[in-house]
Write a protein that holds these residues in place. Structure first.
Motif, PDB file in Angstrom:
ATOM      1  N   ARG A  62      71.044  95.171 -34.458  1.00 39.81           N
ATOM      2  CA  ARG A  62      69.739  94.693 -33.988  1.00 39.81           C
ATOM      3  C   ARG A  62      68.642  95.692 -34.308  1.00 39.81           C
ATOM      4  O   ARG A  62      67.533  95.314 -34.693  1.00 39.81           O
ATOM      5  CB  ARG A  62      69.792  94.392 -32.490  1.00 39.81           C
ATOM      6  CG  ARG A  62      70.562  93.114 -32.157  1.00 39.81           C
ATOM      7  CD  ARG A  62      70.389  92.714 -30.696  1.00 39.81           C
ATOM      8  NE  ARG A  62      70.775  93.749 -29.760  1.00 39.81           N
ATOM      9  CZ  ARG A  62      72.014  93.933 -29.292  1.00 39.81           C
ATOM     10  NH1 ARG A  62      72.985  93.154 -29.696  1.00 39.81           N
ATOM     11  NH2 ARG A  62      72.265  94.889 -28.429  1.00 39.81           N
ATOM     12  N   GLU A  65      67.847  95.386 -37.958  1.00 41.24           N
ATOM     13  CA  GLU A  65      67.078  94.168 -38.194  1.00 41.24           C
ATOM     14  C   GLU A  65      65.616  94.374 -37.821  1.00 41.24           C
ATOM     15  O   GLU A  65      64.721  93.932 -38.535  1.00 41.24           O
ATOM     16  CB  GLU A  65      67.674  93.000 -37.414  1.00 41.24           C
ATOM     17  CG  GLU A  65      68.985  92.506 -37.975  1.00 41.24           C
ATOM     18  CD  GLU A  65      69.700  91.519 -37.065  1.00 41.24           C
ATOM     19  OE1 GLU A  65      69.143  91.167 -35.986  1.00 41.24           O
ATOM     20  OE2 GLU A  65      70.804  91.098 -37.427  1.00 41.24           O
ATOM     21  N   ARG A  66      65.363  95.052 -36.695  1.00 40.35           N
ATOM     22  CA  ARG A  66      63.972  95.332 -36.300  1.00 40.35           C
ATOM     23  C   ARG A  66      63.303  96.257 -37.308  1.00 40.35           C
ATOM     24  O   ARG A  66      62.134  96.066 -37.654  1.00 40.35           O
ATOM     25  CB  ARG A  66      63.925  95.931 -34.901  1.00 40.35           C
ATOM     26  CG  ARG A  66      64.107  94.894 -33.801  1.00 40.35           C
ATOM     27  CD  ARG A  66      63.781  95.456 -32.427  1.00 40.35           C
ATOM     28  NE  ARG A  66      64.606  96.601 -32.063  1.00 40.35           N
ATOM     29  CZ  ARG A  66      65.718  96.521 -31.363  1.00 40.35           C
ATOM     30  NH1 ARG A  66      66.169  95.359 -30.961  1.00 40.35           N
ATOM     31  NH2 ARG A  66      66.394  97.611 -31.059  1.00 40.35           N
ATOM     32  N   ASP A 152      64.963  89.735 -30.867  1.00 43.56           N
ATOM     33  CA  ASP A 152      64.911  91.049 -31.498  1.00 43.56           C
ATOM     34  C   ASP A 152      63.611  91.776 -31.231  1.00 43.56           C
ATOM     35  O   ASP A 152      63.466  92.918 -31.634  1.00 43.56           O
ATOM     36  CB  ASP A 152      65.079  90.916 -33.022  1.00 43.56           C
ATOM     37  CG  ASP A 152      66.436  90.367 -33.387  1.00 43.56           C
ATOM     38  OD1 ASP A 152      67.367  90.584 -32.591  1.00 43.56           O
ATOM     39  OD2 ASP A 152      66.555  89.736 -34.433  1.00 43.56           O
TER      40      ASP A 152
END
Length: 154
Positions: A62, A65-66, A152
């Motif tokens: 995560r 992804e951010r 997210d």
């Protein structure tokens, strides 16, 4: 805290890797083995640390992804700014070049000051923009934050 002494037999390859890790981290071999044993015996480690490891990997995924999202926003922002600047700004006549350079230096100094103030606040402009986008209604009429990316959001 009392400790118990154990004499263990491990494979030579594991012994070499343990020596190398202890030297690299600057810690004792005992502390490494104790930490590994704590993970092995923890309640989350019913499958010998797999669950805890999966939770950590999910969290790292995560975060990545951010970071990718933020990087994409930054790249697109920079590209849009450069395109806009190159399209809108007209060439400066030779007679006004010195004044334009002086004004450019002053604007850059102000930019650096604003950047410093913004960073000291501890907020991210990218995060602010993303939050504004999630708060604004989408063109279709429903909230922009209803998609899966909302999970997210930092």
């Amino acid at each position: 805290m009392s400790q118990h002494r154990l004499n263990l037999f491990i494979q030579p390859e594991h012994a070499r890797r343990l020596d190398a890790l202890a030297a690299q981290k600057g810690v004792s071999k005992s502390s490494i083995v104790a930490a590994a044993l704590a993970v092995w015996l923890s309640p989350d480690a019913g499958d010998h640390g797999g669950t805890a490891l999966l939770k950590r990997l999910d969290r790292l995924s995560r975060q990545i992804e951010r970071l990718e999202r933020d990087q994409t926003i930054l790249i697109e922002t920079l590209a849009l700014f450069v395109r806009y600047t190159l399209t809108v700004n007209t060439p400066v006549p030779e007679a006004h070049l010195a004044a334009a350079r002086a004004q450019g230096k002053a604007r850059f100094a102000e930019f650096v000051e604003q950047l410093g103030r913004h960073l000291l606040r501890g907020r991210s402009l990218v995060r602010d923009v993303v939050e504004e986008l999630h708060a604004a209604p989408s063109p279709a009429g429903d909230a922009a934050g209803t998609d899966e990316r909302r999970e997210d959001a930092p």
